[in-house]
Design a protein around this motif. Structure first.
Motif, mmCIF file in Angstrom:
data_model
loop_
_atom_site.group_PDB
_atom_site.id
_atom_site.type_symbol
_atom_site.label_atom_id
_atom_site.label_comp_id
_atom_site.label_asym_id
_atom_site.label_seq_id
_atom_site.Cartn_x
_atom_site.Cartn_y
_atom_site.Cartn_z
ATOM 1 N N ILE A 65 -19.054 9.768 9.784
ATOM 2 C CA ILE A 65 -19.717 10.434 8.659
ATOM 3 C C ILE A 65 -18.728 10.605 7.514
ATOM 4 O O ILE A 65 -19.063 10.360 6.348
ATOM 5 N N TYR A 66 -17.512 11.006 7.841
ATOM 6 C CA TYR A 66 -16.482 11.132 6.800
ATOM 7 C C TYR A 66 -16.245 9.790 6.123
ATOM 8 O O TYR A 66 -16.127 9.715 4.900
ATOM 9 N N ARG A 67 -16.195 8.733 6.908
ATOM 10 C CA ARG A 67 -15.947 7.391 6.362
ATOM 11 C C ARG A 67 -17.192 6.785 5.701
ATOM 12 O O ARG A 67 -17.129 5.733 5.092
ATOM 13 N N LYS A 68 -18.336 7.433 5.898
ATOM 14 C CA LYS A 68 -19.616 6.952 5.371
ATOM 15 C C LYS A 68 -19.921 5.542 5.880
ATOM 16 O O LYS A 68 -20.350 4.659 5.132
ATOM 17 N N ASP A 69 -19.727 5.375 7.188
ATOM 18 C CA ASP A 69 -19.935 4.078 7.841
ATOM 19 C C ASP A 69 -21.272 4.089 8.583
ATOM 20 O O ASP A 69 -21.373 4.637 9.682
ATOM 21 N N PRO A 70 -22.316 3.506 7.997
ATOM 22 C CA PRO A 70 -23.650 3.585 8.597
ATOM 23 C C PRO A 70 -23.754 2.898 9.957
ATOM 24 O O PRO A 70 -24.536 3.327 10.805
ATOM 25 N N ILE A 71 -22.964 1.883 10.200
ATOM 26 C CA ILE A 71 -23.032 1.169 11.485
ATOM 27 C C ILE A 71 -22.520 2.062 12.609
ATOM 28 O O ILE A 71 -23.166 2.185 13.649
ATOM 29 N N ILE A 72 -21.371 2.685 12.396
ATOM 30 C CA ILE A 72 -20.816 3.568 13.435
ATOM 31 C C ILE A 72 -21.684 4.818 13.577
ATOM 32 O O ILE A 72 -21.906 5.292 14.696
ATOM 33 N N ILE A 73 -22.190 5.345 12.468
ATOM 34 C CA ILE A 73 -23.070 6.517 12.529
ATOM 35 C C ILE A 73 -24.295 6.203 13.385
ATOM 36 O O ILE A 73 -24.660 6.976 14.281
ATOM 37 N N LEU A 74 -24.940 5.084 13.129
ATOM 38 C CA LEU A 74 -26.117 4.696 13.904
ATOM 39 C C LEU A 74 -25.773 4.502 15.378
ATOM 40 O O LEU A 74 -26.477 4.995 16.264
ATOM 41 N N GLY A 75 -24.686 3.794 15.640
ATOM 42 C CA GLY A 75 -24.290 3.527 17.024
ATOM 43 C C GLY A 75 -23.958 4.787 17.792
ATOM 44 O O GLY A 75 -24.411 4.972 18.928
ATOM 45 N N GLN A 76 -23.195 5.682 17.186
ATOM 46 C CA GLN A 76 -22.801 6.904 17.895
ATOM 47 C C GLN A 76 -23.975 7.873 18.045
ATOM 48 O O GLN A 76 -24.107 8.516 19.082
ATOM 49 N N THR A 77 -24.822 7.961 17.031
ATOM 50 C CA THR A 77 -25.998 8.835 17.132
ATOM 51 C C THR A 77 -26.908 8.374 18.261
ATOM 52 O O THR A 77 -27.362 9.185 19.084
ATOM 53 N N THR A 78 -27.164 7.088 18.321
ATOM 54 C CA THR A 78 -27.996 6.525 19.391
ATOM 55 C C THR A 78 -27.343 6.750 20.744
ATOM 56 O O THR A 78 -28.003 7.176 21.703
ATOM 57 N N GLY A 79 -26.047 6.493 20.829
ATOM 58 C CA GLY A 79 -25.330 6.673 22.085
ATOM 59 C C GLY A 79 -25.372 8.109 22.575
ATOM 60 O O GLY A 79 -25.644 8.374 23.745
ATOM 61 N N ILE A 80 -25.108 9.062 21.688
ATOM 62 C CA ILE A 80 -25.112 10.470 22.074
ATOM 63 C C ILE A 80 -26.477 10.868 22.620
ATOM 64 O O ILE A 80 -26.579 11.583 23.624
ATOM 65 N N PHE A 81 -27.534 10.418 21.980
ATOM 66 C CA PHE A 81 -28.893 10.703 22.470
ATOM 67 C C PHE A 81 -29.071 10.162 23.890
ATOM 68 O O PHE A 81 -29.584 10.860 24.780
ATOM 69 N N ILE A 82 -28.625 8.944 24.148
ATOM 70 C CA ILE A 82 -28.766 8.326 25.476
ATOM 71 C C ILE A 82 -27.930 9.068 26.512
ATOM 72 O O ILE A 82 -28.391 9.320 27.636
ATOM 73 N N TYR A 83 -26.696 9.453 26.155
ATOM 74 C CA TYR A 83 -25.842 10.171 27.101
ATOM 75 C C TYR A 83 -26.443 11.532 27.447
ATOM 76 O O TYR A 83 -26.430 11.954 28.605
#
Length: 98
Positions: A65-83
């Motif tokens: 989020i700090y880096r404003k990187d939409p790819i990592i934001i999407l990947g980590q948000t999806t991953g956290i939901f799955i975990y």
């Protein structure tokens, strides 16, 4: 490389540290799972694997989020939901057995 770090602001160093910490947590889940499985003598995923995934993913998400990187934001948000969902299913099954 050293010049790169010398040019960072204090806030950039803080967020770089957050990202590095998150990556270390996230990567440690595989080491933990490997040791756990070796002790059991079979492949298994311990509950701690999911907690390391969530917390590592959370810190990586803050960094993204700090880096404003939409790819990592999407990947980590999806991953956290799955975990989180995996933990819910694990605890739900444990409660059904009791």
């Amino acid at each position: 490389m050293i010049q790169y770090f010398r040019e960072l602001t204090s806030i950039e160093i803080i967020f770089l540290s957050i990202g590095l910490f998150g990556q270390c947590l996230f990567a440690s889940r595989f080491l933990y799972q490997w040791i756990y499985s070796e002790r059991l003598g079979k492949s298994s995923i311990p509950i701690m694997f999911w907690y390391l995934s969530i917390f590592g993913g959370f810190f990586l998400l803050i960094y993204a989020i700090y880096r404003k990187d939409p790819i990592i934001i999407l990947g980590q948000t999806t991953g956290i939901f799955i975990y989180l969902r995996n933990l819910i299913l694990i605890y739900k099954r444990k409660n059904e057995k009791n």
